[in-house]
Design a protein around this motif. Structure first.
Motif, short mmCIF file in Angstrom:
data_model
loop_
_atom_site.label_atom_id
_atom_site.label_comp_id
_atom_site.label_asym_id
_atom_site.label_seq_id
_atom_site.Cartn_x
_atom_site.Cartn_y
_atom_site.Cartn_z
N LYS A 241 75.57 34.85 16.99
CA LYS A 241 74.88 36.15 17.06
C LYS A 241 75.84 37.25 17.48
CE LYS A 241 70.61 36.35 18.21
NZ LYS A 241 69.31 36.29 18.96
N ILE A 242 76.71 36.95 18.45
CA ILE A 242 77.71 37.93 18.89
C ILE A 242 78.63 38.30 17.72
CG2 ILE A 242 79.74 38.28 20.33
CD1 ILE A 242 77.21 38.62 21.87
N GLN A 243 79.04 37.31 16.94
CA GLN A 243 79.92 37.59 15.80
C GLN A 243 79.24 38.52 14.80
OE1 GLN A 243 83.35 36.37 15.34
NE2 GLN A 243 83.03 38.25 14.16
N LYS A 244 77.95 38.33 14.58
CA LYS A 244 77.22 39.20 13.66
C LYS A 244 77.13 40.63 14.21
CE LYS A 244 74.49 35.47 11.60
NZ LYS A 244 73.14 34.86 11.45
N ILE A 245 76.94 40.74 15.52
CA ILE A 245 76.90 42.07 16.14
C ILE A 245 78.26 42.76 15.97
CG2 ILE A 245 76.82 43.25 18.39
CD1 ILE A 245 74.65 41.21 19.21
N ILE A 246 79.34 42.02 16.19
CA ILE A 246 80.68 42.59 16.05
C ILE A 246 80.98 42.93 14.60
CG2 ILE A 246 83.15 42.11 16.26
CD1 ILE A 246 81.74 42.84 18.86
N ASP A 247 80.55 42.09 13.68
CA ASP A 247 80.77 42.39 12.25
C ASP A 247 80.11 43.71 11.87
OD1 ASP A 247 82.24 40.09 11.98
OD2 ASP A 247 80.62 38.92 11.06
N ALA A 248 78.90 43.92 12.38
CA ALA A 248 78.20 45.19 12.11
C ALA A 248 78.93 46.35 12.77
CB ALA A 248 76.76 45.11 12.63
N HIS A 249 79.42 46.13 13.96
CA HIS A 249 80.15 47.15 14.70
C HIS A 249 81.43 47.56 13.95
CE1 HIS A 249 81.83 49.31 18.09
NE2 HIS A 249 82.84 48.49 18.16
N LYS A 250 82.16 46.57 13.47
CA LYS A 250 83.38 46.84 12.71
C LYS A 250 83.08 47.61 11.43
CE LYS A 250 86.43 43.47 12.44
NZ LYS A 250 86.99 42.10 12.26
N GLU A 251 81.99 47.22 10.78
CA GLU A 251 81.60 47.92 9.55
C GLU A 251 81.26 49.38 9.85
OE1 GLU A 251 78.34 47.49 5.89
OE2 GLU A 251 78.61 45.85 7.35
N SER A 252 80.62 49.61 10.99
CA SER A 252 80.28 50.98 11.38
C SER A 252 81.53 51.82 11.61
CB SER A 252 79.43 50.95 12.65
OG SER A 252 79.15 52.26 13.10
N ILE A 253 82.51 51.25 12.29
CA ILE A 253 83.75 51.98 12.57
C ILE A 253 84.50 52.30 11.28
CG2 ILE A 253 86.04 51.75 13.60
CD1 ILE A 253 84.64 50.33 15.94
#
Length: 331
Positions: A241-253
């Protein structure tokens, strides 16, 4: 420096600093699969705003997960919410994350979000033209020991000036940055240590003078201004779940760096919805020039910042933050 950060695809999506206690189940209903993301209504936290607008967390986490968002005015309340389980992850300043970690809180920095964005302004008519005029004046920051406070007080110490808290002459107040303009106009404060976009708002509304720029204040160009955090328990027990949150975060940046004008529109809309304040586009343009967005974390800068926090007596013990940062999810 800013262009280099942007071209390096650095981005922001984290912000805050806080304190608190409580049980893991106090903040939310564990019977449903829900993720709550926290952030602040300022430009250092644009990655969360863009991810929210574009549904990036929802996309990565899948249809079976409900995503909610909660905003905070300062780091203490954010950290309390993280520790009590009211939020699962979010953006906060590194100061609150480090302060809480040093006292035993279960918090981990899992990504960077932004750099820069701390500006020091003097009230028009205060007689302040430079650092030499600071002694005996009143300054305001979002919180005691917050990221902006440590940056400013480190700069002061290097100039031979300290706050009343540690035996100096400068009086320190804390408050919501959205209210700084009114406080300056009323003469309640002489100096505002403001995160963007509030520094740009102050310049426009009060004719306050920038006396320490974002790239001059201590750690201004190296320290993450906001980071993505989560509990250590969650990173260990639910790394997927953390990895999915970070993947979304990276996509946002990446979106912010590739589409700055649309990201600015999203920022203006989100801040208005949260604070009821309608920011002018020119204010956001000015603030944007003082910010860099990146999901990378400069561990050396974090340690140097923490050493200064200790020297300024915000931390009781000299810390080692090697284990605070978990880079497994951004590599």
């Amino acid at each position: 420096m800013k262009k280099a950060l942007l071209t390096a695809a650095m981005a922001l999506t984290f912000a805050g600093l806080l304190a608190g206690c409580g049980s893991e189940d106090a903040g939310k209903d564990k019977s449903e699969d829900k993720v709550v993301i926290g952030y602040f209504p300022n430009i250092n936290h644009v990655p969360a705003m863009v991810a929210k607008e574009k549904g990036l967390f929802e996309k990565e986490l899948g249809d079976g997960t409900k995503v909610e968002y909660k905003t905070f005015a300062e780091g203490g309340s954010f950290m309390t919410a993280l520790k009590t389980g009211e939020i699962d992850a979010g953006l906060v300043g590194p100061g609150p994350a480090m302060n809480n970690y040093s006292t035993g809180a279960d918090v981990q920095i899992i990504a960077g979000a932004s750099t820069g964005g701390t500006v020091v302004l003097a009230r028009k008519g205060s007689g302040i033209e430079s650092v030499e005029d600071f002694a005996g004046k009143t300054f305001i920051t979002p919180g005691v020991g917050c990221t902006h406070d440590v940056q400013y007080e480190t700069f002061l110490e290097e100039a031979g000036i300290t706050s009343e808290r540690i035996g100096g002459t400068m009086k320190h107040l804390t408050g919501n940055p959205a209210q700084y303009s009114a406080m300056l106009k009323a003469g309640k404060i002489d100096i505002a240590v403001a995160p963007e976009p509030w520094a740009a708002v102050i310049e426009k509304e009060t004719d306050a003078q920038v006396v320490i720029g974002w790239d001059e204040v201590s750690f201004g160009e190296t320290l993450p201004a906001s980071v993505m955090v989560a509990s250590g328990e969650m990173t260990k027990e639910n790394p997927e779940k953390i990895q999915k949150i970070i993947d979304a975060h990276k996509e946002s940046i990446e979106f912010i760096n590739e589409n700055p004008e649309e990201a600015k529109e999203i920022t203006i809309k989100d801040i208005k919805a949260t604070t009821k304040q309608d920011l002018d586009k020119e204010v956001v343009d000015l603030a944007w020039e003082r910010i860099g967005f990146t999901y990378e974390v400069d561990q050396d800068a974090i340690q140097a910042f923490s050493d200064s926090s200790y020297a300024l007596k915000f931390l009781k013990d000299k810390p080692d933050f090697t284990a605070l940062i978990d880079k497994n999810f951004i590599n």
